[in-house]
Design a protein around this motif. Structure first.
Motif, PDB file in Angstrom:
ATOM      1  N   LYS A 125     -45.005 101.447 -23.614  1.00 31.08           N
ATOM      2  CA  LYS A 125     -43.894 100.715 -23.018  1.00 31.08           C
ATOM      3  C   LYS A 125     -44.317 100.080 -21.706  1.00 31.08           C
ATOM      4  O   LYS A 125     -44.976 100.706 -20.880  1.00 31.08           O
ATOM      5  CB  LYS A 125     -42.715 101.660 -22.763  1.00 31.08           C
ATOM      6  CG  LYS A 125     -41.523 100.975 -22.097  1.00 31.08           C
ATOM      7  CD  LYS A 125     -40.387 101.940 -21.811  1.00 31.08           C
ATOM      8  CE  LYS A 125     -39.226 101.234 -21.114  1.00 31.08           C
ATOM      9  NZ  LYS A 125     -38.102 102.135 -20.834  1.00 31.08           N
ATOM     10  N   HIS A 126     -43.936  98.815 -21.490  1.00 31.16           N
ATOM     11  CA  HIS A 126     -44.215  98.103 -20.246  1.00 31.16           C
ATOM     12  C   HIS A 126     -43.111  98.398 -19.239  1.00 31.16           C
ATOM     13  O   HIS A 126     -41.929  98.381 -19.576  1.00 31.16           O
ATOM     14  CB  HIS A 126     -44.274  96.593 -20.491  1.00 31.16           C
ATOM     15  CG  HIS A 126     -45.466  96.156 -21.275  1.00 31.16           C
ATOM     16  ND1 HIS A 126     -46.238  95.072 -20.907  1.00 31.16           N
ATOM     17  CD2 HIS A 126     -46.035  96.637 -22.393  1.00 31.16           C
ATOM     18  CE1 HIS A 126     -47.214  94.908 -21.777  1.00 31.16           C
ATOM     19  NE2 HIS A 126     -47.100  95.855 -22.703  1.00 31.16           N
ATOM     20  N   CYS A 127     -43.523  98.633 -17.989  1.00 33.24           N
ATOM     21  CA  CYS A 127     -42.578  98.864 -16.903  1.00 33.24           C
ATOM     22  C   CYS A 127     -42.831  97.854 -15.796  1.00 33.24           C
ATOM     23  O   CYS A 127     -43.958  97.390 -15.610  1.00 33.24           O
ATOM     24  CB  CYS A 127     -42.716 100.285 -16.353  1.00 33.24           C
ATOM     25  SG  CYS A 127     -42.377 101.578 -17.573  1.00 33.24           S
ATOM     26  N   ARG A 128     -41.798  97.534 -15.051  1.00 30.40           N
ATOM     27  CA  ARG A 128     -41.934  96.523 -14.003  1.00 30.40           C
ATOM     28  C   ARG A 128     -42.737  97.039 -12.821  1.00 30.40           C
ATOM     29  O   ARG A 128     -43.421  96.282 -12.146  1.00 30.40           O
ATOM     30  CB  ARG A 128     -40.559  96.066 -13.530  1.00 30.40           C
ATOM     31  CG  ARG A 128     -40.573  94.902 -12.552  1.00 30.40           C
ATOM     32  CD  ARG A 128     -41.191  93.671 -13.151  1.00 30.40           C
ATOM     33  NE  ARG A 128     -41.187  92.544 -12.210  1.00 30.40           N
ATOM     34  CZ  ARG A 128     -41.758  91.368 -12.443  1.00 30.40           C
ATOM     35  NH1 ARG A 128     -42.387  91.167 -13.582  1.00 30.40           N
ATOM     36  NH2 ARG A 128     -41.704  90.409 -11.558  1.00 30.40           N
ATOM     37  N   THR A 141     -37.370  85.184 -19.347  1.00 26.90           N
ATOM     38  CA  THR A 141     -37.038  85.552 -17.961  1.00 26.90           C
ATOM     39  C   THR A 141     -37.651  86.869 -17.496  1.00 26.90           C
ATOM     40  O   THR A 141     -37.578  87.196 -16.316  1.00 26.90           O
ATOM     41  CB  THR A 141     -35.512  85.644 -17.796  1.00 26.90           C
ATOM     42  OG1 THR A 141     -34.994  86.616 -18.723  1.00 26.90           O
ATOM     43  CG2 THR A 141     -34.856  84.298 -18.063  1.00 26.90           C
ATOM     44  N   SER A 142     -38.227  87.648 -18.400  1.00 25.09           N
ATOM     45  CA  SER A 142     -38.750  88.968 -18.025  1.00 25.09           C
ATOM     46  C   SER A 142     -40.200  88.923 -17.557  1.00 25.09           C
ATOM     47  O   SER A 142     -40.648  89.828 -16.860  1.00 25.09           O
ATOM     48  CB  SER A 142     -38.632  89.936 -19.194  1.00 25.09           C
ATOM     49  OG  SER A 142     -39.398  89.479 -20.293  1.00 25.09           O
ATOM     50  N   TYR A 143     -40.952  87.911 -17.972  1.00 27.99           N
ATOM     51  CA  TYR A 143     -42.353  87.736 -17.563  1.00 27.99           C
ATOM     52  C   TYR A 143     -43.209  88.967 -17.890  1.00 27.99           C
ATOM     53  O   TYR A 143     -44.013  89.409 -17.090  1.00 27.99           O
ATOM     54  CB  TYR A 143     -42.453  87.419 -16.063  1.00 27.99           C
ATOM     55  CG  TYR A 143     -41.713  86.167 -15.664  1.00 27.99           C
ATOM     56  CD1 TYR A 143     -42.237  84.908 -15.938  1.00 27.99           C
ATOM     57  CD2 TYR A 143     -40.470  86.245 -15.029  1.00 27.99           C
ATOM     58  CE1 TYR A 143     -41.552  83.753 -15.579  1.00 27.99           C
ATOM     59  CE2 TYR A 143     -39.781  85.093 -14.672  1.00 27.99           C
ATOM     60  CZ  TYR A 143     -40.326  83.858 -14.943  1.00 27.99           C
ATOM     61  OH  TYR A 143     -39.644  82.717 -14.598  1.00 27.99           O
ATOM     62  N   HIS A 144     -43.002  89.526 -19.078  1.00 25.40           N
ATOM     63  CA  HIS A 144     -43.845  90.637 -19.511  1.00 25.40           C
ATOM     64  C   HIS A 144     -45.284  90.153 -19.666  1.00 25.40           C
ATOM     65  O   HIS A 144     -45.528  88.999 -20.034  1.00 25.40           O
ATOM     66  CB  HIS A 144     -43.365  91.190 -20.858  1.00 25.40           C
ATOM     67  CG  HIS A 144     -42.076  91.942 -20.770  1.00 25.40           C
ATOM     68  ND1 HIS A 144     -41.869  92.968 -19.866  1.00 25.40           N
ATOM     69  CD2 HIS A 144     -40.913  91.834 -21.480  1.00 25.40           C
ATOM     70  CE1 HIS A 144     -40.656  93.452 -20.023  1.00 25.40           C
ATOM     71  NE2 HIS A 144     -40.046  92.778 -20.980  1.00 25.40           N
ATOM     72  N   SER A 145     -46.236  91.041 -19.392  1.00 26.22           N
ATOM     73  CA  SER A 145     -47.642  90.671 -19.541  1.00 26.22           C
ATOM     74  C   SER A 145     -48.503  91.916 -19.585  1.00 26.22           C
ATOM     75  O   SER A 145     -48.030  93.038 -19.372  1.00 26.22           O
ATOM     76  CB  SER A 145     -48.093  89.774 -18.373  1.00 26.22           C
ATOM     77  OG  SER A 145     -48.288  90.554 -17.203  1.00 26.22           O
ATOM     78  N   VAL A 146     -49.790  91.716 -19.838  1.00 25.11           N
ATOM     79  CA  VAL A 146     -50.747  92.834 -19.868  1.00 25.11           C
ATOM     80  C   VAL A 146     -50.948  93.419 -18.484  1.00 25.11           C
ATOM     81  O   VAL A 146     -51.548  94.488 -18.340  1.00 25.11           O
ATOM     82  CB  VAL A 146     -52.110  92.379 -20.435  1.00 25.11           C
ATOM     83  CG1 VAL A 146     -51.966  91.952 -21.878  1.00 25.11           C
ATOM     84  CG2 VAL A 146     -52.700  91.233 -19.596  1.00 25.11           C
ATOM     85  N   HIS A 147     -50.466  92.728 -17.441  1.00 24.82           N
ATOM     86  CA  HIS A 147     -50.666  93.191 -16.068  1.00 24.82           C
ATOM     87  C   HIS A 147     -49.581  94.157 -15.596  1.00 24.82           C
ATOM     88  O   HIS A 147     -49.669  94.697 -14.493  1.00 24.82           O
ATOM     89  CB  HIS A 147     -50.749  91.997 -15.124  1.00 24.82           C
ATOM     90  CG  HIS A 147     -51.903  91.095 -15.417  1.00 24.82           C
ATOM     91  ND1 HIS A 147     -53.208  91.433 -15.133  1.00 24.82           N
ATOM     92  CD2 HIS A 147     -51.956  89.865 -16.003  1.00 24.82           C
ATOM     93  CE1 HIS A 147     -54.008  90.459 -15.513  1.00 24.82           C
ATOM     94  NE2 HIS A 147     -53.274  89.500 -16.049  1.00 24.82           N
ATOM     95  N   GLU A 148     -48.554  94.382 -16.397  1.00 25.37           N
ATOM     96  CA  GLU A 148     -47.507  95.323 -16.020  1.00 25.37           C
ATOM     97  C   GLU A 148     -47.991  96.767 -16.181  1.00 25.37           C
ATOM     98  O   GLU A 148     -48.792  97.065 -17.072  1.00 25.37           O
ATOM     99  CB  GLU A 148     -46.273  95.122 -16.901  1.00 25.37           C
ATOM    100  CG  GLU A 148     -45.525  93.836 -16.643  1.00 25.37           C
ATOM    101  CD  GLU A 148     -44.327  93.690 -17.566  1.00 25.37           C
ATOM    102  OE1 GLU A 148     -43.208  93.494 -17.055  1.00 25.37           O
ATOM    103  OE2 GLU A 148     -44.504  93.771 -18.794  1.00 25.37           O
ATOM    104  N   PRO A 149     -47.512  97.698 -15.334  1.00 21.09           N
ATOM    105  CA  PRO A 149     -47.793  99.114 -15.567  1.00 21.09           C
ATOM    106  C   PRO A 149     -47.286  99.514 -16.958  1.00 21.09           C
ATOM    107  O   PRO A 149     -46.158  99.191 -17.327  1.00 21.09           O
ATOM    108  CB  PRO A 149     -47.000  99.811 -14.459  1.00 21.09           C
ATOM    109  CG  PRO A 149     -46.885  98.785 -13.368  1.00 21.09           C
ATOM    110  CD  PRO A 149     -46.746  97.471 -14.091  1.00 21.09           C
ATOM    111  N   THR A 150     -48.135 100.188 -17.718  1.00 23.23           N
ATOM    112  CA  THR A 150     -47.823 100.493 -19.115  1.00 23.23           C
ATOM    113  C   THR A 150     -48.022 101.972 -19.405  1.00 23.23           C
ATOM    114  O   THR A 150     -49.004 102.577 -18.969  1.00 23.23           O
ATOM    115  CB  THR A 150     -48.722  99.660 -20.056  1.00 23.23           C
ATOM    116  OG1 THR A 150     -48.573  98.273 -19.745  1.00 23.23           O
ATOM    117  CG2 THR A 150     -48.358  99.890 -21.516  1.00 23.23           C
TER     118      THR A 150
END
Length: 352
Positions: A46-49, A31-40
């Motif tokens: 750490k990945h941020c939305r 449900t979080s849809y983490h990916s390489v496209h998130e601000p990191t």
């Protein structure tokens, strides 16, 4: 760089949240849809939305102290990139900060003859693939609260004005909102009728393609940049393909941590380093701000990969319930590699 600490069995490989059971971690990844496209975070990875969330992680009000200490020496306060040295940071930050464009706009536009010649030069403007649009609204209705488009501007990536005109609304104007728009009754007398402006803009954006036939990855239609474009297009009574719209008010990395939209004024100050909407607002100023934000987001360096979206055909079954046992046997890195974004990252426009 801060190395990841191992030892926590059920820890998300992106946001580092911890879970008591592996099945809870799998549900989180689903449900979080983490990916390489998130601000990191360039320090701890750490990945941020959103970039606002990343800014809180690096700067505050409740930052990770180790990251904050490093960022204060090596980090760019505009794009949040980590540089190799304090000197590299200084040089980078000077290039990263834009200057205010709102100096003598009225004089400059009058010199260019834009108000006297509200036409689109189709010969010189046929090549731009990406354009920004902004409108300024006056008030209609008995209380002046109804937004009516009275001025519109379109620019290209090189910050050239492609189209600029005052527009005569179809309904009577009851409030010119002069304090923010700078529009007077004499500007509207003899101005281009709304229907004519609508036709010109639609023809320019579609660039020879029917609206219903516009394809997001090919064809001649132009990508449209703006802030709060739904309201601008509504006031122009114009429909355009959502696949070709890039709205800085609705782009997840540029939204608040509460998932609400940030104002264009805030985004420009935080990410471009200058102030807008000081006194009378100009649509040209808004076009430049949204285009600069778009270009900055488009050139984010993300790992390229096939089927980058969760809704892509080959990604739909990545976290299906029938794969639960298989998913629970995967490592945190494998789960993260399987996860896909739930929004279209603008960096993908640079590879089209």
């Amino acid at each position: 760089m801060i190395k990841r600490k191992h030892g926590c069995r059920n820890k998300c490989g992106a946001c580092y949240r911890q879970f008591n059971k592996k099945e809870h971690l799998v549900e989180h990844m689903r449900t979080s849809y983490h990916s390489v496209h998130e601000p990191t975070c360039g320090i701890c990875n750490k990945h941020c939305r959103s970039f606002d969330s990343l800014r809180e992680h690096l700067i505050g009000p409740l930052p990770k102290q180790e990251c904050k200490n490093i960022f204060s020496i090596y980090g760019c306060r505009f794009c949040l990139t980590i540089l190799e040295s304090p000197n590299a940071r200084r040089i980078h930050q000077e290039r990263c900060q834009f200057s205010n464009v709102n100096y003598g706009l009225n004089t400059r536009m009058a010199v260019l003859g834009l108000r006297d010649n509200p036409t689109i030069d189709y010969i010189s403007s046929r090549s731009p693939r990406v354009v920004a649009l902004s409108c300024k609204m006056v008030g209609g209705g008995s209380d002046g609260s109804l937004d009516l488009c009275a001025r519109v501007c379109i620019t290209d990536e090189s910050e050239n004005v492609i189209f600029h005109s005052y527009v005569k609304p179809t309904l009577p104007i009851t409030n010119y909102r002069y304090e923010t728009t700078g529009i007077r009754p004499e500007n509207i007398r003899g101005a281009m009728p709304l229907k004519q402006a609508q036709r010109k803009i639609k023809e320019f954006l579609c660039n020879g393609e029917p609206v219903w036939k516009i394809r997001p990855r090919s064809g001649n239609a132009r990508i449209l940049i703006g802030h709060g474009l739904d309201s601008h297009l509504d006031c122009l009574q114009l429909e355009y393909s959502s696949s070709m719209i890039r709205d800085t008010a609705e782009y997840p990395p540029l939204m608040k941590t509460s998932k609400l939209s940030n104002s264009l004024k805030y985004l420009t100050q935080a990410y471009l380093g200058y102030d807008i909407h000081v006194g009378i607002q100009d649509p040209y100023e808004d076009c430049l701000a949204t285009m600069r934000l778009y270009i900055r987001m488009r050139y984010q360096k993300h790992k390229a990969g096939a089927y980058p979206l969760a809704l892509d055909t080959y990604s739909l079954n990545n976290f299906s319930s029938w794969r639960q046992n298989e998913l629970e046997s995967m490592s945190e890195e494998e789960l993260l590699n399987l996860s896909r974004s739930d929004y279209y990252c603008w960096c993908l426009d640079s590879v089209v």
